[in-house]
Design a protein around this motif. Structure first.
Motif, mmCIF file in Angstrom:
data_model
loop_
_atom_site.group_PDB
_atom_site.id
_atom_site.type_symbol
_atom_site.label_atom_id
_atom_site.label_comp_id
_atom_site.label_asym_id
_atom_site.label_seq_id
_atom_site.Cartn_x
_atom_site.Cartn_y
_atom_site.Cartn_z
ATOM 1 N N GLN A 164 0.829 -1.200 0.000
ATOM 2 C CA GLN A 164 0.000 0.000 0.000
ATOM 3 C C GLN A 164 0.863 1.250 0.000
ATOM 4 O O GLN A 164 0.556 2.233 -0.686
ATOM 5 N N LYS A 165 1.965 1.211 0.795
ATOM 6 C CA LYS A 165 2.870 2.353 0.808
ATOM 7 C C LYS A 165 3.513 2.559 -0.558
ATOM 8 O O LYS A 165 3.610 3.690 -1.038
ATOM 9 N N GLN A 166 3.962 1.456 -1.142
ATOM 10 C CA GLN A 166 4.571 1.553 -2.462
ATOM 11 C C GLN A 166 3.570 2.065 -3.485
ATOM 12 O O GLN A 166 3.889 2.922 -4.316
ATOM 13 N N GLN A 167 2.337 1.540 -3.395
ATOM 14 C CA GLN A 167 1.308 1.979 -4.333
ATOM 15 C C GLN A 167 0.991 3.453 -4.130
ATOM 16 O O GLN A 167 0.845 4.207 -5.097
ATOM 17 N N SER A 168 0.899 3.849 -2.834
ATOM 18 C CA SER A 168 0.630 5.257 -2.543
ATOM 19 C C SER A 168 1.768 6.141 -3.024
ATOM 20 O O SER A 168 1.546 7.216 -3.581
ATOM 21 N N ASP A 172 1.561 8.954 -5.762
ATOM 22 C CA ASP A 172 2.013 10.329 -5.514
ATOM 23 C C ASP A 172 3.003 10.782 -6.583
ATOM 24 O O ASP A 172 2.928 11.917 -7.084
ATOM 25 N N LYS A 173 3.921 9.853 -6.929
ATOM 26 C CA LYS A 173 4.891 10.189 -7.968
ATOM 27 C C LYS A 173 4.187 10.439 -9.301
ATOM 28 O O LYS A 173 4.528 11.377 -10.027
ATOM 29 N N GLN A 174 3.214 9.570 -9.594
ATOM 30 C CA GLN A 174 2.477 9.719 -10.839
ATOM 31 C C GLN A 174 1.694 11.027 -10.847
ATOM 32 O O GLN A 174 1.637 11.725 -11.865
ATOM 33 N N LYS A 175 1.112 11.357 -9.678
ATOM 34 C CA LYS A 175 0.352 12.605 -9.567
ATOM 35 C C LYS A 175 1.271 13.808 -9.730
ATOM 36 O O LYS A 175 0.938 14.769 -10.444
ATOM 37 N N ASP A 176 2.437 13.753 -9.056
ATOM 38 C CA ASP A 176 3.405 14.851 -9.185
ATOM 39 C C ASP A 176 3.870 14.986 -10.628
ATOM 40 O O ASP A 176 4.005 16.101 -11.154
#
Length: 257
Positions: A164-168, A172-176
């Motif tokens: 979940q952390k990796q996915q989050s 976040d990286k994808q969103k940024d």
């Protein structure tokens, strides 16, 4: 180690008691010397002559058990059970059956076998001790399984949390990255818009300059026209003054006449 010694002691005693009833034989001597295969071979040979002899089946099963021939031991113990109704003898068979199941790692079957031996012979201390030992081993196995299950559950939970952390983090990286891309696209659009608007602004400024120049030119022309008009008016005024003076002068001369 203590448990192993007890198992050996418990298995030998029933065999000895039975064989005493029927007299000493080479199979028993080989058994006590640790020659379990020789003992087994002897009793198997005897069974060819007496296939329904419960004591020979019992001794063959016990020798096979000590020799590590657990499949053969189970066969002869089962045949012994079918050929006897003596509770005390049956108790010894179920006792050895319990050891057989213990060696095979079938602790639940072993526990049932020792329990059956106790029911047939309540005074059998050996069966009671083995029953408690196997019961304790089962409880220990259950605890270990529960701990292993808890550990696996904890590991699964940690793995899920990590995923979940990796996915989050990836989200976040994808969103940024998406926001950065949008900003870059917006910046490029603004630059393109500015570049496109520059000729229009230049043209607008040029048109404004031309309008101003034209307006200034018209203003100068208007001033010239105004001055010309004023001069014409002055001329007309001078003419009127001159005509007035002329008429006045004429009238005065007529009076003199």
């Amino acid at each position: 180690m203590m448990q192993t010694c007890r198992c050996k002691y418990f298995i030998v005693i029933p065999l000895f008691l039975v064989t005493v009833l029927w007299g000493a034989d080479p199979g028993l001597n080989a058994f006590h010397e640790g020659k379990y295969d020789t003992s087994l071979a002897y009793y198997l040979k005897r069974l060819e002559e007496n296939p329904d002899d419960k004591v020979l089946h019992y001794n063959a099963g016990t020798s096979a058990l000590k020799a590590g021939r657990t499949d053969l031991a189970a066969t002869h113990f089962d045949r012994t059970i079918r050929h006897t109704e003596d509770p005390e003898f049956l108790a010894k068979i179920w006792y050895n059956r319990g050891h057989l199941s213990t060696q095979n790692g079938q602790l639940e079957d072993a526990l049932k076998a020792f329990e059956q031996a106790i029911l047939l012979n309540p005074g059998d201390i050996n069966s009671k001790v083995m029953y408690e030992l196997v019961k304790a081993r089962l409880q220990q196995q259950q605890q270990e399984q529960d701990q292993q299950s808890d550990s696996q559950d904890q590991e699964k939970k940690e793995n899920r949390e990590q995923q979940q952390k990796q996915q989050s983090s990836e989200e976040d990286k994808q969103k940024d990255s998406q926001q950065k891309q949008e900003k870059e696209d917006q910046s490029r659009q603004e630059e393109s818009s500015e570049k496109q608007s520059e000729p229009e602004e230049s043209q607008t400024r040029q048109q404004e300059t031309m309008a101003e120049e034209k307006e200034e030119e018209l203003t100068r022309q208007q001033m010239v026209n105004l001055l010309d008009a004023m001069r014409e008016k002055e001329k007309e005024a001078m003419k009127e003054i001159l005509r007035y003076r002329y008429r006045k002068s004429t009238i005065e001369r007529e009076k003199d006449w």
